[in-house]
Scaffold this motif. Structure first.
Motif, PDB file in Angstrom:
ATOM      1  N   LYS A  49       0.826  -1.211   0.000  1.00  0.00           N
ATOM      2  CA  LYS A  49       0.000   0.000   0.000  1.00  0.00           C
ATOM      3  C   LYS A  49       0.862   1.263   0.000  1.00  0.00           C
ATOM      4  O   LYS A  49       0.361   2.354  -0.254  1.00  0.00           O
ATOM      5  CB  LYS A  49      -0.903   0.018   1.239  1.00  0.00           C
ATOM      6  CG  LYS A  49      -1.953  -1.082   1.274  1.00  0.00           C
ATOM      7  CD  LYS A  49      -2.735  -1.009   2.579  1.00  0.00           C
ATOM      8  CE  LYS A  49      -3.779  -2.124   2.664  1.00  0.00           C
ATOM      9  NZ  LYS A  49      -4.487  -2.086   3.979  1.00  0.00           N
ATOM     10  N   ARG A  50       2.151   1.082   0.304  1.00  0.00           N
ATOM     11  CA  ARG A  50       3.051   2.231   0.434  1.00  0.00           C
ATOM     12  C   ARG A  50       3.614   2.629  -0.928  1.00  0.00           C
ATOM     13  O   ARG A  50       4.139   1.796  -1.655  1.00  0.00           O
ATOM     14  CB  ARG A  50       4.235   1.885   1.359  1.00  0.00           C
ATOM     15  CG  ARG A  50       3.815   1.327   2.704  1.00  0.00           C
ATOM     16  CD  ARG A  50       3.530   2.424   3.683  1.00  0.00           C
ATOM     17  NE  ARG A  50       2.936   1.900   4.929  1.00  0.00           N
ATOM     18  CZ  ARG A  50       2.837   2.579   6.042  1.00  0.00           C
ATOM     19  NH1 ARG A  50       3.286   3.828   6.086  1.00  0.00           N
ATOM     20  NH2 ARG A  50       2.273   2.049   7.109  1.00  0.00           N
ATOM     21  N   PRO A  51       3.485   3.910  -1.285  1.00  0.00           N
ATOM     22  CA  PRO A  51       4.060   4.361  -2.552  1.00  0.00           C
ATOM     23  C   PRO A  51       5.556   4.664  -2.387  1.00  0.00           C
ATOM     24  O   PRO A  51       6.070   4.730  -1.277  1.00  0.00           O
ATOM     25  CB  PRO A  51       3.280   5.645  -2.844  1.00  0.00           C
ATOM     26  CG  PRO A  51       2.984   6.186  -1.467  1.00  0.00           C
ATOM     27  CD  PRO A  51       2.756   4.984  -0.581  1.00  0.00           C
ATOM     28  N   GLY A  52       6.223   4.844  -3.498  1.00  0.00           N
ATOM     29  CA  GLY A  52       7.612   5.298  -3.441  1.00  0.00           C
ATOM     30  C   GLY A  52       8.634   4.227  -3.775  1.00  0.00           C
ATOM     31  O   GLY A  52       8.362   3.021  -3.702  1.00  0.00           O
ATOM     32  N   THR A  53       9.807   4.697  -4.138  1.00  0.00           N
ATOM     33  CA  THR A  53      10.891   3.804  -4.553  1.00  0.00           C
ATOM     34  C   THR A  53      11.365   2.921  -3.403  1.00  0.00           C
ATOM     35  O   THR A  53      11.673   1.739  -3.613  1.00  0.00           O
ATOM     36  CB  THR A  53      12.085   4.636  -5.078  1.00  0.00           C
ATOM     37  OG1 THR A  53      11.632   5.458  -6.155  1.00  0.00           O
ATOM     38  CG2 THR A  53      13.204   3.742  -5.566  1.00  0.00           C
ATOM     39  N   GLY A  68      18.221   6.890  -6.590  1.00  0.00           N
ATOM     40  CA  GLY A  68      18.119   7.767  -5.432  1.00  0.00           C
ATOM     41  C   GLY A  68      17.796   9.181  -5.863  1.00  0.00           C
ATOM     42  O   GLY A  68      17.446   9.447  -7.019  1.00  0.00           O
ATOM     43  N   ALA A  69      17.933  10.100  -4.922  1.00  0.00           N
ATOM     44  CA  ALA A  69      17.641  11.501  -5.217  1.00  0.00           C
ATOM     45  C   ALA A  69      18.612  12.058  -6.243  1.00  0.00           C
ATOM     46  O   ALA A  69      18.255  12.891  -7.070  1.00  0.00           O
ATOM     47  CB  ALA A  69      17.696  12.327  -3.929  1.00  0.00           C
ATOM     48  N   LEU A  73      19.462   4.219  -4.534  1.00  0.00           N
ATOM     49  CA  LEU A  73      18.731   4.590  -3.331  1.00  0.00           C
ATOM     50  C   LEU A  73      19.646   4.479  -2.113  1.00  0.00           C
ATOM     51  O   LEU A  73      20.505   3.599  -2.035  1.00  0.00           O
ATOM     52  CB  LEU A  73      17.530   3.652  -3.170  1.00  0.00           C
ATOM     53  CG  LEU A  73      16.405   4.067  -2.220  1.00  0.00           C
ATOM     54  CD1 LEU A  73      15.720   5.325  -2.727  1.00  0.00           C
ATOM     55  CD2 LEU A  73      15.402   2.923  -2.089  1.00  0.00           C
ATOM     56  N   SER A  74      19.499   5.362  -1.155  1.00  0.00           N
ATOM     57  CA  SER A  74      20.319   5.344   0.054  1.00  0.00           C
ATOM     58  C   SER A  74      20.075   4.072   0.855  1.00  0.00           C
ATOM     59  O   SER A  74      18.960   3.542   0.903  1.00  0.00           O
ATOM     60  CB  SER A  74      19.992   6.565   0.913  1.00  0.00           C
ATOM     61  OG  SER A  74      20.503   6.412   2.226  1.00  0.00           O
TER      62      SER A  74
END
Length: 436
Positions: free
Chosen positions: A253-257, A333-334, A340-341
């Motif tokens: 259900k959690r969005p994001g990378t 990542g950013a 990604l960190s």
């Protein structure tokens, strides 16, 4: 048997010798007792001692002639110089061979003293830097080099960093280790091993001669408690495998990378770094295979990961972020050039209210599931986790990577992760042996 020809001494006189050399009258002029003045030309004379040993005649130079005894030997000094080789002859030895032997020993001693002086100038910190520079090209990554430098800088250099490497003793090593031996046993173990390696390096280079004071077996093992008795090993906090279904429902259900990276990491049972470092060039969507290169694997060997349908679905969701050239990080990542960190997934777990867990712990959950809820052979489960085979004989005979069997296992794992909590309970009731 060694012998000297002639026993008369004192045939020559100092004034006559001086005149002979000044005149440059060529020839060998006997003084007696094997001592000769050899004249080669004007003001060119030298003293020699003739003798026979082992049936062979030899002539030993004693030094040049000098009437003043400053740049060479006077007649009196030459007679005195001949006494030592005569004594050696009486002992049945060859004076020239003995002179060569003593010269060799003197040279070796001079070299030893020079090496000792050089070692005095080589302090532990400098030797450690040389060791790291010499060995780091063979290490897996720059992180390992950084860890070496950091641990020695923190725990060894303050105590022995400026100490000559040939003077470091057991008490010095103990002063480095004792403050952390019980508080930080894992770190202390690494520090001890690294100090030992640096000192071994110094010994191999000839900068140290005594035994290594940091060695464990038969030495520090008698002075420090075993690490296993100091502190119970802390394993990565893991979610019980029976709760994976409920966790995955929340995770999806959690969005994001970060959420997709954690989901992919769980579905493939890989290590955090392997997932975060994944690149699109390593992925074969058609064959459903992810090939992790050797340099990114803990064991230093290429590892093929079979991708179940759920993992492919995660990749499909991440595909729009793939750069135009077709490569780049699967979970960027950013900063575009970085993945990604490593903290991203841990922060996600905290936001989910599961700060008690670690990402690596999901590998433990997978391993527990294979052991308790399936009939997966041990070798297949270990291969799925890319664990190194401890048994050398077994490792020699196992040439394949059990890919087909691992593909079925990972598909079953993905199916299990997709089960809702009620479905998991029903599964355990249907297979009571899985519940233990």
């Amino acid at each position: 048997m060694a012998k000297a020809a002639g026993k008369l001494t004192g045939r020559l006189q100092a004034v006559a010798v001086k005149a002979l050399v000044a005149a440059g009258q060529p020839g060998a002029h006997a003084d007696g007792g094997n001592l000769y003045l050899r004249v080669a030309g004007r003001n060119a004379g030298k003293w020699t001692l003739r003798y026979a040993i082992g049936g062979k005649s030899r002539e030993m130079g004693l030094g040049p002639y000098d009437a003043d005894g400053k740049a060479g030997l006077t007649l009196a000094q030459a007679r005195e110089a001949a006494e030592e080789p005569r004594a050696i002859l009486r002992a049945g030895l060859d004076p020239m061979a003995e002179r060569d032997r003593k010269a060799t020993e003197a040279k070796a001693e001079a070299e030893r003293l020079a090496a000792h002086a050089q070692a005095k100038a080589r302090v532990f910190r400098d030797v450690a830097a040389e060791y790291i520079a010499a060995h780091s090209p063979g290490w897996r990554n720059a992180k390992h080099r950084a860890q070496w430098t950091a641990t020695l800088t923190t725990y060894a250099y303050p105590t022995i960093g400026g100490q000559p490497v040939d003077e470091i003793a057991t008490d010095d090593v103990l002063r480095c280790l004792q403050p952390i031996w019980t508080a930080k046993p894992e770190t202390a173990k690494r520090v001890r091993g690294r100090i030992e390696a640096v000192i071994d390096y110094a010994t191999a280079r000839g900068w140290r001669e005594t035994v290594n004071p940091a060695r464990w077996r038969g030495h520090l093992a008698n002075l420090l408690p075993a690490r296993s008795k100091v502190r119970r090993v802390q394993h990565h906090a893991a979610l019980p495998w029976q709760e994976i279904g409920a966790f995955m429902v929340d995770l999806r259900k959690r969005p994001g990378t970060a959420a997709r990276a954690l989901e992919f990491c769980i579905l493939t049972a890989t290590r955090t770094g392997e997932t975060l470092g994944a690149r699109w060039s390593e992925i074969d969507m058609g064959a459903a295979v992810w090939t992790i290169p050797a340099e990114r694997m803990k064991a230093g060997r290429e590892h093929r990961v079979p991708l179940p349908g759920a993992a492919l679905a995660v990749l499909a969701e991440m595909a729009p972020l793939c750069p135009e050239e077709g490569d780049g990080f699967v979970f960027p990542g950013a900063v575009e050039t970085r993945g990604l960190s490593s903290m991203a997934m841990l922060m996600l777990l905290r936001r989910m209210g599961r700060g008690d867990l670690t990402t690596h712990g999901f590998r433990s959950a997978f391993r527990d599931w294979t052991e308790e809820a399936t009939s997966t052979p041990h070798a297949v489960a270990e291969a799925a986790l890319a664990h190194t085979i401890g048994d050398k004989v077994e490792a020699a005979y196992r040439r394949g990577d059990l890919f087909a069997k691992r593909a079925r296992l990972m598909a079953d794992w993905a199916d299990f992760c997709a089960n809702a909590p009620a479905e998991v309970h029903a599964l355990l009731v249907a297979h009571p042996e899985a519940a233990g």
